[in-house]
Design a protein around this motif. Structure first.
Motif, PDB file in Angstrom:
ATOM      1  N   VAL A  20      27.399  12.733 -15.302  1.00 40.70           N
ATOM      2  CA  VAL A  20      28.508  13.752 -15.770  1.00 40.70           C
ATOM      3  C   VAL A  20      29.858  13.124 -15.568  1.00 40.70           C
ATOM      4  O   VAL A  20      30.238  12.889 -14.424  1.00 40.70           O
ATOM      5  N   ILE A  21      30.413  12.836 -16.650  1.00 37.34           N
ATOM      6  CA  ILE A  21      31.745  12.102 -16.492  1.00 37.34           C
ATOM      7  C   ILE A  21      33.136  13.060 -17.271  1.00 37.34           C
ATOM      8  O   ILE A  21      32.497  13.944 -18.229  1.00 37.34           O
ATOM      9  N   ARG A  22      33.983  13.277 -16.708  1.00 36.56           N
ATOM     10  CA  ARG A  22      35.271  13.971 -17.263  1.00 36.56           C
ATOM     11  C   ARG A  22      36.336  13.231 -17.303  1.00 36.56           C
ATOM     12  O   ARG A  22      36.780  12.705 -16.606  1.00 36.56           O
ATOM     13  N   PHE A  23      37.068  13.089 -18.842  1.00 37.93           N
ATOM     14  CA  PHE A  23      38.233  12.721 -18.836  1.00 37.93           C
ATOM     15  C   PHE A  23      39.314  13.561 -18.969  1.00 37.93           C
ATOM     16  O   PHE A  23      39.123  14.843 -19.365  1.00 37.93           O
ATOM     17  N   CYS A  24      40.357  13.361 -18.273  1.00 37.05           N
ATOM     18  CA  CYS A  24      41.382  14.630 -18.011  1.00 37.05           C
ATOM     19  C   CYS A  24      42.602  13.762 -18.184  1.00 37.05           C
ATOM     20  O   CYS A  24      42.868  12.589 -17.411  1.00 37.05           O
ATOM     21  N   GLN A  37      34.338   9.904 -28.372  1.00 34.05           N
ATOM     22  CA  GLN A  37      34.003   8.820 -28.461  1.00 34.05           C
ATOM     23  C   GLN A  37      32.727   8.271 -27.534  1.00 34.05           C
ATOM     24  O   GLN A  37      31.609   7.733 -28.081  1.00 34.05           O
ATOM     25  N   MET A  38      32.996   8.523 -26.435  1.00 33.92           N
ATOM     26  CA  MET A  38      31.867   8.369 -25.389  1.00 33.92           C
ATOM     27  C   MET A  38      30.465   9.100 -25.759  1.00 33.92           C
ATOM     28  O   MET A  38      29.502   8.732 -25.688  1.00 33.92           O
ATOM     29  N   THR A  39      30.923  10.609 -26.199  1.00 30.23           N
ATOM     30  CA  THR A  39      29.739  11.235 -26.640  1.00 30.23           C
ATOM     31  C   THR A  39      28.890  10.581 -27.648  1.00 30.23           C
ATOM     32  O   THR A  39      27.734  10.438 -27.737  1.00 30.23           O
ATOM     33  N   ASN A  40      29.839  10.244 -28.558  1.00 30.10           N
ATOM     34  CA  ASN A  40      28.992   9.585 -29.957  1.00 30.10           C
ATOM     35  C   ASN A  40      28.347   8.189 -29.570  1.00 30.10           C
ATOM     36  O   ASN A  40      27.099   8.276 -29.842  1.00 30.10           O
ATOM     37  N   GLY A  71      41.011  18.201 -20.834  1.00 33.88           N
ATOM     38  CA  GLY A  71      39.868  17.618 -20.418  1.00 33.88           C
ATOM     39  C   GLY A  71      38.674  17.584 -21.333  1.00 33.88           C
ATOM     40  O   GLY A  71      38.588  18.490 -22.356  1.00 33.88           O
ATOM     41  N   PHE A  72      37.868  16.612 -21.236  1.00 33.05           N
ATOM     42  CA  PHE A  72      36.637  16.759 -21.857  1.00 33.05           C
ATOM     43  C   PHE A  72      35.614  16.144 -21.002  1.00 33.05           C
ATOM     44  O   PHE A  72      35.545  15.162 -20.216  1.00 33.05           O
ATOM     45  N   GLN A  73      34.475  16.983 -20.892  1.00 32.61           N
ATOM     46  CA  GLN A  73      33.460  16.834 -19.902  1.00 32.61           C
ATOM     47  C   GLN A  73      32.082  16.304 -20.755  1.00 32.61           C
ATOM     48  O   GLN A  73      31.894  17.119 -21.702  1.00 32.61           O
ATOM     49  N   LEU A  74      31.424  15.485 -20.396  1.00 32.00           N
ATOM     50  CA  LEU A  74      30.419  14.845 -21.011  1.00 32.00           C
ATOM     51  C   LEU A  74      29.181  14.780 -19.918  1.00 32.00           C
ATOM     52  O   LEU A  74      29.331  14.002 -18.908  1.00 32.00           O
ATOM     53  N   HIS A  75      28.177  15.324 -20.537  1.00 29.57           N
ATOM     54  CA  HIS A  75      26.990  15.120 -19.707  1.00 29.57           C
ATOM     55  C   HIS A  75      25.888  14.122 -20.465  1.00 29.57           C
ATOM     56  O   HIS A  75      25.603  14.770 -21.508  1.00 29.57           O
ATOM     57  N   PHE A  76      25.574  13.150 -19.984  1.00 31.69           N
ATOM     58  CA  PHE A  76      24.433  12.313 -20.636  1.00 31.69           C
ATOM     59  C   PHE A  76      23.113  11.805 -19.944  1.00 31.69           C
ATOM     60  O   PHE A  76      23.831  11.445 -18.881  1.00 31.69           O
ATOM     61  N   SER A  77      22.275  12.050 -20.499  1.00 29.90           N
ATOM     62  CA  SER A  77      21.038  11.870 -19.672  1.00 29.90           C
ATOM     63  C   SER A  77      19.860  11.119 -20.192  1.00 29.90           C
ATOM     64  O   SER A  77      19.746  11.295 -21.611  1.00 29.90           O
ATOM     65  N   SER A  78      18.776  10.643 -19.423  1.00 35.28           N
ATOM     66  CA  SER A  78      17.685  10.162 -19.998  1.00 35.28           C
ATOM     67  C   SER A  78      16.424  11.393 -19.860  1.00 35.28           C
ATOM     68  O   SER A  78      15.554  11.325 -20.270  1.00 35.28           O
ATOM     69  N   THR A  83      23.214  21.742 -20.323  1.00 32.20           N
ATOM     70  CA  THR A  83      24.715  21.999 -20.005  1.00 32.20           C
ATOM     71  C   THR A  83      25.333  20.881 -19.817  1.00 32.20           C
ATOM     72  O   THR A  83      24.817  19.729 -19.786  1.00 32.20           O
ATOM     73  N   PRO A  84      26.623  21.159 -19.832  1.00 31.86           N
ATOM     74  CA  PRO A  84      27.475  19.731 -19.527  1.00 31.86           C
ATOM     75  C   PRO A  84      27.573  19.600 -18.188  1.00 31.86           C
ATOM     76  O   PRO A  84      28.258  18.395 -17.736  1.00 31.86           O
ATOM     77  N   GLY A  85      26.874  20.166 -17.381  1.00 36.05           N
ATOM     78  CA  GLY A  85      26.999  19.698 -15.986  1.00 36.05           C
ATOM     79  C   GLY A  85      27.860  20.528 -15.070  1.00 36.05           C
ATOM     80  O   GLY A  85      28.802  20.853 -15.474  1.00 36.05           O
TER      81      GLY A  85
END
Lengths: 619, 339
Positions: A20-24, A37-40, A71-78, A83-85
């Motif tokens: 889970v990463i958050r840009f703020c 962009q990170m999501t994409n 802020g923009f939170q992204l949860h990316f996973s295998s 949820t976004p975490g």
């Protein structure tokens, strides 16, 4: 794929399941852009993703202020994620205000990347810091801290392109993004393509952003501060072709699809309002689908125009949020009285009044149920996830056309702006709506607009059809002829007929399914955008062997026909909602059970952990 | 083709509904002229739509055998706009009143006119709320004693035509309910106008505001109180047609007597085609009793029509992108495949 980083002498690559990463940063720092962009790139790489954009209502709150933090939170996973975490693994903070408002969500041991160039006296004062938090060892001790001079490094990266210092500084979000791409071993190709397309007419800006992106990447690669970077393998999603989609996009695509498959144009009337405006934006680009969008002078006019288009005989829709849905109530009532099909999308946000325009909430359910004068029932459906908006928009239109009634589709700010991978459906999976329009009179006395079929549905004559001229209106009318009628018994009959017609929709919707235990101790009964968090919480408990089931309602009026039976199978029914308890009241009233509630009203989605705790307290 | 149409008469447009206006209401006259108009337009019955809001005048659609919508208070222009967006082929008439159109629905009226959407709007101005039994309206004069203003109204009235012209109306006209010949000609002009046609009709509410417009409707009085506008002609009025309207040196309008050195050539000549709306606005400001009030077409100009432009955009998009392809829509943006 990113192979260029591998053989660095002292950099390790570690594998992680989920991040889970958050840009703020400040509203002007480009955090939504960096996050999307990170999501994409993560989605294209094959991770499951879930996002939570969180931005202020002000377009430009005072720079550097706490109110201006975006802020923009992204949860990316295998893994398959819902949820976004809850907690953040990596926090990128571009200024002191962002650090101050977000640090509490960073988990202990998490990575903190700060733009140390943004911590001068002025910035600190605006964020309410007496001294720099970057010197506060106690504050930073639990984290892996990286102080990065992003302004200076961005300027260095774009040196020679002739940009002003101010323009160079604006590239720092790409620098941060480049660093994060290195940290999580992302292939930047989709971002390269995006930048080149976006700034096709300003090649120097495109070049600057790409250099900043590369600069960030190089910084991660070369600086000693970062010793490890991470790889999150692709997720094992169901086979198929995917794209990223937000709820608002999915509503627009869903509505356009419903009309296109029925071979009809679509009419959309709307008034700009956060967070529903993107539906208008998306649909206005689809004129070649025969979509006619109408930006009305106000919410009232948008609703009224939708009623007009429905009377003319076309697929008609509108969307709104917050106070907009109140303004629409009057004309929605006209839609109920004239029994015309249309879809009203309510992207719920924090209220009352202007409330929290950019934050999510589920507090319009009662208004959707009862927020019109008189007995004014209409069907209500709700989407569970961003991708589900595509399906529920079509469902809403199907019910509207099949039953000749306005239908409310409830979404919310969280799923409207949030993105997830969406498995692109095959056209053959989609069921076209069949709209029937009479061409001949339906009785010896001529065309009777309120002569009903066995489901109590009236016919839908298109304007312009020879011989079927008729008048409708807001006054009470005789069943059959539709003539104005104030007779007491007629009014009672018509009120009951309108209610029964909506109740009949229950026969035309699927039965409610349940996840986990089909009967047992606790049934968690949820609706709308809380699906992901509730499902994850129940899943966790089920895997622990607890007797918990999860029923997520997508049809709120009428309820699925098997709901009573389903509720009966559990000792406790717990209704978690992002309001002060609305569905729970409907459940108590309709089923006479002691349903329990769990509520949160902070403008933010549920955390999985708090739901787990809430459910456990009933076990 | 219009040649295939059966010949229609006003009777063909009478619905089977019992008329429920008060006896001698001015609405009857307007309805009669309207029903006379429709058969002359060369359109089949089903191509007409009448949309109204709430108020006495808004009962209108029930009495005309076309497609009709008796909607909600003030919203008729918005509902009609939705209809025109999807069915530009229909001829849509909006029936409204001074309360419906200028008070609760003022915003919708203004924006329909601004867009120049192809609607024909008839505003029945009787300077009173009739259906709610006699409160003052946005066009009632100051001092008007009504149920809600027992000491006289302190609300400054507005002029419907000023609003219309200020909203960039392309067609603006005024007539009087009982002046049947004139009303008929104005309706005819409106029906043939491309874009929003806005007509104010002075209408007598003989129950709650009887005689409000006698000065403009009674034979023997009206000749001195109204001036008929004719394109290209000077503004002359009076029983003896011996008075006129002149623009004086201060660029203000004034009433002058013809003769004694003032000839017709000195008078203001009407120009309904003037691109610039100042003349129309000046005429709209002429109020009884200081001036005779103009009736006729104040303004009739060409300007882009909203529903036509919308249709053109759709057609252009179709030509440029081809008919919408769902597969392409679903697959727009970055995609990836999971095996």
């Amino acid at each position: 794929m990113s192979t260029d980083v591998a053989p660095s002498n002292d950099k390790r690559t570690e594998e992680r399941d989920t991040i889970v990463i958050r840009f703020c940063g400040d509203s002007g720092d480009g955090m939504q852009l960096a996050g999307s962009q990170m999501t994409n790139v993560s989605a294209v790489f094959g991770n499951d993703v879930s996002t939570l954009p969180d931005f202020p209502a002000e377009i430009r709150a005072p720079a550097g202020s706490l109110a201006g933090v975006s802020g923009f939170q992204l949860h990316f996973s295998s893994n398959d994620i819902y949820t976004p975490g809850d907690e953040v693994d990596t926090l990128v903070a571009m200024n002191p205000a962002a650090l101050k408002t977000n640090i509490a969500d960073l988990k202990r041991g998490g990575t903190l990347i700060v733009n140390s160039d943004s911590f001068d006296k002025g910035d600190l004062r605006k964020a309410g810091y007496d001294s720099s938090p970057l010197d506060d060892e106690q504050l930073l001790a639990p984290y892996d801290v990286h102080k990065v001079e992003m302004n200076r490094l961005s300027r260095d990266a774009v040196d020679g392109l002739g940009l002003s210092p101010r323009e160079a500084d604006r590239c720092k979000n790409f620098f941060a993004l480049g660093l994060v791409y290195w940290l999580y071993d992302r292939d930047p190709t989709p971002t390269h393509e995006w930048v080149n397309q976006k700034f096709a007419k300003k090649p120097e800006i495109a070049e600057a952003n790409l250099r900043a992106l590369q600069g960030g990447h190089n910084f991660g690669l070369s600086t000693e501060s970062f010793r490890v970077h991470y790889r999150v393998p692709p997720a094992k999603l169901a086979p198929g072709k995917y794209r990223k989609i937000t709820g608002n996009e999915a509503v627009a695509v869903g509505l356009a699809t419903a009309a296109k498959l029925a071979g009809r144009p679509l009419f959309y009337a709307g008034y700009p309002i956060t967070p529903a405006s993107d539906i208008l934006h998306e649909l206005s680009r689809l004129k070649h689908f025969g979509v006619r969008t109408f930006q009305a002078e106000d919410e009232i006019a948008a609703m009224a125009a939708a009623v007009g288009a429905a009377f003319a005989g076309e697929f008609s829709t509108t969307a709104t949020s917050g106070p907009g849905i109140c303004l629409k109530g009057e004309a929605m009532g006209l839609g109920v009285m004239t029994e015309l099909p249309m879809v009203i999308v309510d992207v719920q946000r924090g209220g009352p009044s202007t409330g929290l325009p950019t934050k999510t909430e589920q507090s319009d359910l009662m208004l959707a149920m009862f927020g019109r004068n008189g007995e004014s029932p209409l069907p209500i459906v709700a989407a569970a996830t961003p991708g589900d908006c595509f399906w529920m928009a079509q469902e809403a239109m199907r019910i509207a056309v099949e039953f000749m009634t306005p239908v409310i589709l409830l979404t919310d700010g969280y799923i409207a702006n949030g993105a997830e991978p969406w498995r692109i459906p095959e056209i053959e999976e989609l069921v076209p709506i069949v709209a029937v329009h009479p061409t001949e009179a339906n009785s010896p006395e001529g065309y009777q607009p309120y002569l009903r079929d066995d489901r109590l549905v009236r016919p839908w004559a298109r304007a312009g059809t020879p011989g079927l001229m008729h008048r409708v209106g807001g006054l009470e009318k005789s069943d059959g002829s539709g003539n104005v009628d104030y007779d007491p018994h007629n009014h009672e009959h018509m009120s009951q007929v309108r209610a029964q017609k909506v109740a009949n929709v229950a026969e035309a919707i699927p039965e409610q399914d349940v996840f986990g235990a089909p009967e047992g101790d606790v049934l968690v009964l949820s609706w709308g955008g809380t699906y992901g968090a509730v499902r994850q919480a129940v899943k966790t408990l089920v895997e622990d062997g607890r007797s918990v089931g999860h029923a997520h309602l997508k049809y709120l009026n009428p309820f699925p026909r098997n709901l009573a039976e389903l509720l009966d199978g559990f000792q406790t029914v717990l209704v978690p909602e992002l309001n002060l308890g609305q569905l729970v009241q409907l459940i108590r009233a309709q089923f006479l059970i002691d349903a329990r509630q769990y509520n949160k009203i902070q403008g933010k989605p549920f955390r999985v952990s708090e739901l787990v705790e809430a459910i456990e307290s009933h076990l | 083709m219009t040649t295939d149409l059966p010949v229609l008469t006003p009777k063909d447009f009478a619905s089977d509904q019992e008329l429920r206006w008060c006896p001698r209401c001015g609405d009857y006259s307007i309805l009669a002229q309207f029903k006379k108009l429709l058969p002359t337009l060369g359109l089949p019955k089903e191509d007409f739509m009448v949309v109204s809001g709430i108020g006495c005048s808004s009962r209108f659609p029930y009495y005309v055998d076309t497609y009709g919508f008796h909607s909600i208070h003030g919203r008729a222009p918005a509902i009609a706009s939705g209809i025109k967006c999807v069915r530009p082929d229909l001829q849509v008439w909006v029936i409204t009143g001074d309360g419906d159109g200028l008070s609760i629905g003022g915003n919708h009226l203004m924006h329909a006119i601004r867009r120049n959407i192809n609607l024909k709007i008839i505003l029945f101005n009787n300077q009173i709320y009739g259906l709610t039994k006699g409160q003052y309206s946005p066009t009632s004069p100051i001092g008007k004693r009504t149920k809600s203003t027992p000491l006289g109204s302190i609300d400054n009235p507005l002029s419907p035509l000023s609003i219309a012209i200020g909203s960039e109306a392309s067609f603006v006209a005024r007539s009087v309910d009982v002046d049947t010949k004139h009303l008929s000609s104005i309706l005819q002009r409106a029906a043939h106008h491309d874009g929003t046609a806005f007509i104010e009709v002075y209408q007598d509410c003989n129950v709650f505001n009887s005689g409000a417009f006698y000065y403009a409707s009674k034979k023997g009085i009206k000749e001195d109180n109204i001036v008929y506008l004719e394109h290209g002609k000077p503004l002359i009025f009076g029983t003896e047609r011996d008075k006129g309207i002149r623009v004086n040196e201060g660029n203000r309008l004034e009433v002058v007597a013809l003769g004694r050195g003032i000839s017709e050539d000195d008078l203001l000549f009407h120009d309904e085609l003037a691109a610039e709306p100042s003349l129309a606005f000046l005429l709209a400001r002429m109020r009884h009793p200081e001036f005779p009030e103009p009736v006729g077409v104040f303004r009739s100009v060409e300007r882009p029509v909203y529903d036509v432009a919308l249709e053109e955009q759709v057609t252009a998009a179709l030509e440029q992108s081809g008919p919408g392809d769902l597969e392409a829509l679903f697959n727009s943006g970055d995609t990836w495949t999971v095996e």
